[in-house]
Every structure is written in C-alpha cells, then in structure tokens.
Design an enzyme around this catalytic site. Structure first.
Site, PDB file in Angstrom:
ATOM      1  N   ASN A  32      -4.355   2.444 -13.720  1.00 37.51           N
ATOM      2  CA  ASN A  32      -4.040   1.008 -12.791  1.00 37.51           C
ATOM      3  C   ASN A  32      -2.472   1.352 -12.870  1.00 37.51           C
ATOM      4  OD1 ASN A  32      -3.157  -0.888 -11.624  1.00 37.51           O
ATOM      5  ND2 ASN A  32      -2.191  -2.199 -13.779  1.00 37.51           N
ATOM      6  N   GLY A  53       0.829  -0.764   0.048  1.00 40.60           N
ATOM      7  CA  GLY A  53      -0.121  -0.227  -0.166  1.00 40.60           C
ATOM      8  C   GLY A  53       0.805   1.647  -0.078  1.00 40.60           C
ATOM      9  N   HIS A  83       1.563   0.126 -13.350  1.00 43.65           N
ATOM     10  CA  HIS A  83       1.682  -1.783 -13.606  1.00 43.65           C
ATOM     11  C   HIS A  83       3.417  -0.987 -13.887  1.00 43.65           C
ATOM     12  CE1 HIS A  83       2.498  -4.971 -15.046  1.00 43.65           C
ATOM     13  NE2 HIS A  83       3.333  -4.978 -15.573  1.00 43.65           N
TER      14      HIS A  83
HETATM   15  C1  GAR Z   1       3.663  -1.121  -7.842  1.00 41.83           C
HETATM   16  O1  GAR Z   1       4.908  -1.134  -7.865  1.00 41.83           O
HETATM   17  C2  GAR Z   1       2.831  -1.978  -8.920  1.00 41.83           C
HETATM   18  O2  GAR Z   1       3.393  -1.093  -9.591  1.00 41.83           O
HETATM   19  C3  GAR Z   1       2.743  -2.871  -8.935  1.00 41.83           C
HETATM   20  O3  GAR Z   1       2.915  -3.123  -7.600  1.00 41.83           O
HETATM   21  C4  GAR Z   1       3.212  -2.581  -6.475  1.00 41.83           C
HETATM   22  C5  GAR Z   1       2.355  -2.471  -5.278  1.00 41.83           C
HETATM   23  O4  GAR Z   1       3.396  -1.359  -4.692  1.00 41.83           O
HETATM   24  N1  GAR Z   1       1.350  -3.454  -9.314  1.00 41.83           N
HETATM   25  C6  GAR Z   1       1.118  -4.012 -10.293  1.00 41.83           C
HETATM   26  O5  GAR Z   1       2.204  -5.104 -10.322  1.00 41.83           O
HETATM   27  C7  GAR Z   1       0.312  -4.724 -10.806  1.00 41.83           C
HETATM   28  N2  GAR Z   1       0.676  -5.654 -12.001  1.00 41.83           N
HETATM   29  P1  GAR Z   1       2.454  -0.801  -2.952  1.00 41.83           P
HETATM   30  O6  GAR Z   1       1.264  -2.102  -2.315  1.00 41.83           O
HETATM   31  O7  GAR Z   1       3.155  -0.458  -2.543  1.00 41.83           O
HETATM   32  O8  GAR Z   1       1.670   0.039  -3.669  1.00 41.83           O
END
Ligand code: GAR
Length: 212
Positions: free
Chosen positions: A124, A33, A126
C-alpha cells in the site's frame, strides 16, 4: 467405460510453474487513479519483470476505470460485499494469475482472506510519514489537511506491506518533502503525488519483480 470427468478440461492457464517469470500485478483503487496509471506505464518499460493485468475498483465512475480503459488494462468494478466474498475474489485473482496486489488509493479495508493469500505480496502507499496520520479515516486530502493544521514542517509517503491492522504493515520505504508555512492542503497533496510518481512504481519493481 471412460467417465466424462476424466476428460474435463480446465481452460485456466497455470501461471505458477514458469521460473523467473514476469509478475502479474493487480491494482486496487477507489478514485482518480494517478498512481495506477503511473504504475501501468512504468511496467511497460520492463515487460519481462512485471505487468499490470487487472484493476479492481469499488466505485463506478471513478477516474481509475477510465484510465485503465485508455491504457488497455481490464478493470472490474465490485461492491464492498463482492470484494469481501472469497468465492468472488479468489477465482478472479486466479483467473488473472495475480502474483502481487498493489493498493493505490484503495479506501476499503481489504478482507483477511486476501491479505492471507497475498502475505508479503500486497503493498500500500499512504500519503504521510507513518505512523503519523495513519489509521481509520486518515486518507487522501484529510491527511494533508491534518498536516497543514498541525503546522508540520515536512510530510511524505510511506510504502508498506499490508497487514490486518490499518496502515500498520512492515514499512518498505519512506520519502519526505518540506511543507512550507504558506502551503495549502492542495499544495501538500501535489508534492505527495510527485513523490508517489517518483518512487512507488520503482519500489514495487525492486521489492516484488526482481527476484532471480
Ligand atoms: C494517493 O495519494 C494515496 O497515497 C492515497 O490516495 C491517493 C490516491 O491518488 N491513499 C490513501 O490515502 C490510503 N490511505 P490517486 O487515485 O490519484 O492514485
């Protein structure tokens, strides 16, 4: 005789009629998060433009729930089945008057009825330069491992609208960062998080919260 239902009250506020109003944002997240926290904090500087009103999470115990709690944002933990149930999701979105949905590390497929409801209003982030390293199974650390294994000289982030096809909606913004031969997947992840912190809240603001 006056029938009772003529007096039935709905307690829900109708958020849709106020011009140029602040956008009400729901964040969907599955894990740590850090993006959710950055976005919540960012919009506190622009209270008349946007506000995170709700966090939806599919994993009990995920870090994002604790972060939302500390920041005073309501969070709902929902199972995959509940998220896929229009009779649960749509009333929840209505209750919070959600205008914009932000996926920030949300690892489930979003159901079609929600993508339809939030057409051009669901975004979103990515952690790669799409179309590279996108699609099913490509998320979080797996992306950075693949980038390092391939010997890529750069990686980056893609901010895109959400469509029914995984990671294929219209791209709004990309930013890149060099990957050094000595970088580990954790190093790349850290660089990507820096890019996300720098750009994601601002891009949400400029794309969805500045219409006059
Ligand atoms: C982020 O780096 C986001 O880009 C990635 O998950 C991470 C979440 O970090 N999302 C994906 O891979 C979606 N395909 P967070 O929970 O610390 O925000």
């Amino acid at each position: 005789m006056i029938r009772n239902e003529e007096f039935s009250l709905t307690l829900q506020f109708d958020y849709s009629n106020t011009p140029n109003r602040m956008k009400r944002i729901a964040i969907f997240a599955s894990g740590n998060g850090s993006n959710a926290e950055n976005i919540i904090r960012y919009f506190r500087q622009f209270p008349s433009d946007g506000k995170v009103v709700l966090v939806v999470c599919n994993r009990a115990g995920a870090g994002v729930i604790d972060r939302a709690h500390r920041l005073g944002v309501e969070s709902h933990v929902m199972t995959r089945d509940e998220i896929n149930d229009p009779e649960m999701m749509l009333p929840l979105m209505d209750e919070f008057g959600v205008d914009v949905v932000v996926l920030a590390g949300f690892l489930l497929m979003v159901p079609g009825f929600l993508i339809e409801r939030y057409h051009d209003r669901m975004v979103n982030v990515h952690p790669s330069l799409l179309p590279k390293y996108g699609g099913k199974g490509m998320y979080g650390r797996y992306v950075h491992e693949a980038v390092v294994a391939a010997g890529d000289k750069e990686s980056g982030i893609t901010i895109h609208l959400v469509s029914e096809q995984c990671d294929e909606g219209r791209i709004i913004f990309q930013a890149s960062v060099p990957v050094l031969p000595t970088d580990t997947p954790a190093d790349v992840e850290s660089k990507i998080h820096d890019l996300e912190r720098l750009h994601f809240p601002r891009v949400i603001h400029e794309t969805f919260c500045m219409e006059k």
